[in-house]
Motif scaffolding. Structure first.
Motif, short mmCIF file in Angstrom:
data_model
loop_
_atom_site.label_atom_id
_atom_site.label_comp_id
_atom_site.label_asym_id
_atom_site.label_seq_id
_atom_site.Cartn_x
_atom_site.Cartn_y
_atom_site.Cartn_z
N LYS A 1 10.31 -4.15 -6.14
CA LYS A 1 9.06 -4.42 -5.45
C LYS A 1 8.84 -5.93 -5.32
N ASP B 1 6.13 -9.27 2.08
CA ASP B 1 6.83 -7.99 2.24
C ASP B 1 8.34 -8.18 2.14
N THR C 1 8.20 0.44 0.89
CA THR C 1 7.50 -0.17 -0.24
C THR C 1 8.42 -0.62 -1.35
N ASP D 1 9.77 4.60 1.32
CA ASP D 1 8.35 4.62 1.06
C ASP D 1 8.11 5.42 -0.22
#
Length: 447
Positions: free
Chosen positions: A261, A273, A301, A320
């Motif tokens: 992440k 991002d 994500t 995701d």
């Protein structure tokens, strides 16, 4: 030259520009059943012979007494498998090594057990040698090697500190990525995040704290992080945000360790991002000082795995947080979610990148990707009961954490099934460990 400069300028401005989606065809399908357990070593503490005792609000010593479920956010569906387990669950695979063993088997990694430090002190840590057979549809487990620290190389107190063999558990590390080099194993951990150097027999040889820009990179689960702590100030790695992918570069033997992440900044937000990729020199057992960026596509994500296919190009799984077939998505505002997926899988990609091509900000160039939710199956390779009622084959799991090149035209992909807390293939049933062989010649040839 002008054309090349224009392309480069466009790339710098938009790290994730419109990129080509390549086709993928199912060439094989094999399954390791969800409820696959392994017996602990005979010399392991008796506490480790029953696992999952701490996954509820209170300690539970009654085997197979509490059925798992996917959690309220995912509809609360039961999974049909109950805790605690007698033995250790082989459960979901969290990484495949690029280099295989002499017999062709794959080195595969199981993660920390049940999801976090608090609930996994009785979950043993181990890696395997696996042999998926795409003719029979079965996955053979050839060997399981348990991690232990008899020589006291781990620089903090472990759960089994008072034992001689010091078997490691999910209260110590969260191993998520694996590589095999010179008859040794290298493991990327999420908690530290650390890199572990491990002997073939499971002994810890060394533990390396992550360094970024001259400072130690830590998270909320790093030993030494004291609560209360301010995200972005006292630690920068998100919980469950350490090394989900760690690729071994051929020729250099550098480990390219990628965060799952984005890193945090002061105030608790993220730096963007994108995911940091930090390089580690296995020959010198030290960080190179270099770091790069992998740009996530819209809707993604996190990543699941990272492996080179040649000297510079590599595959990355991006995803995701959804699970389940989008065709069975819950209607907006639905209160009864018993027969639908409130957060279906929408972004599950295998991305091809080129580490030799970066912009001035350090973004690694994305070449293209395949969509794991749109896999052609003209030859009916999908196993019975594990394919959608209609349409192309899909791989709609929450965490897809294994990808590697098989040959010039094929890759292998597998899921982490988070036993017994994930479904995805069928409502009310725990996800199996599924391995798929994909024919992707256009992807592997792309530059």
């Amino acid at each position: 030259m002008r054309r090349n400069l224009a392309i480069l300028a466009c790339f710098i401005a938009t790290p994730v520009a419109a990129e080509q989606t390549f086709p993928a065809t199912l060439a094989g399908h094999a399954v390791l059943p969800a409820h696959t357990l392994v017996t602990p070593p005979a010399d392991a503490p008796r506490d480790l012979w029953v696992s999952g005792k701490f996954t509820g609000p209170a300690r539970n010593d009654a085997p197979m007494s509490v059925e798992g479920d996917v959690g309220a956010a995912y509809g609360g569906h039961k999974t049909g498998i109950s805790l605690p387990f007698i033995g250790q669950p082989v459960q979901g695979m969290s990484g495949l090594a690029m280099n295989r063993d002499e017999d062709g088997s794959w080195f595969a990694l199981t993660d920390n057990g049940f999801g976090n430090k608090v609930n996994s002190p009785d979950a043993m840590l181990f890696f395997h040698r696996l042999a998926p057979d795409f003719e029979t549809g079965r996955v053979e487990r050839l060997e399981t090697v348990f991690l232990r620290d008899p020589d006291g190389k781990v620089p903090f107190r472990i759960a089994n500190e008072g034992t001689d063999l010091r078997y490691l558990t999910g209260a110590d590390f969260d191993p998520e990525s694996i590589q095999f080099l010179n008859d040794e194993i290298w493991i990327g951990d999420e908690f530290g995040p650390f890199i572990l150097r491990v002997a073939r027999d499971g002994r810890i040889l060394s533990v390396h704290q992550t360094m970024l820009d001259g400072a130690a990179l830590t998270g909320p689960d790093t030993p030494g992080t004291v609560v209360p702590a301010q995200p972005g100030a006292d630690f920068r790695v998100q919980r469950s945000g350490g090394y989900e992918g760690m690729a071994l570069q051929p020729g250099t033997d550098l480990l390219w360790a990628m965060m799952e992440k984005p890193l945090l900044v002061e105030g608790g937000g993220t730096e963007g991002d994108f995911l940091r990729v930090i390089t580690f020199d296995t020959a010198n057992a030290d960080w190179t000082g270099d770091s790069f960026r992998f740009a996530l596509s819209e809707g993604a994500t996190a990543i699941g795995d990272f492996n080179f296919i040649d000297d510079t190009r590599a595959l990355v799984i991006e995803r995701d947080n959804g699970e389940g077939d989008a065709a069975l998505a819950c209607a907006e505002g639905a209160t009864d979610q018993a027969d639908c997926y409130p957060q279906p899988a929408l972004v599950k990609n295998v991305v091809l990148v080129d580490t030799a091509s970066m912009d001035e900000e350090g973004y690694i160039r994305r070449i293209g990707h395949i969509d794991l939710l749109d896999i052609a199956d003209p030859d009916g390779k999908a196993l019975e009961g594990l394919k959608p009622a209609e349409g192309n084959f899909t791989f709609p799991f929450f965490t897809i954490e294994d990808v590697a090149r098989v040959d010039d035209t094929h890759i292998i992909v597998a899921n982490d099934n988070n036993l017994p807390f994930s479904g995805g293939r069928e409502i009310g049933r725990a996800a199996d460990n599924e391995f798929i062989l994909l024919s992707v010649p256009e992807l592997l040839a792309a530059e």
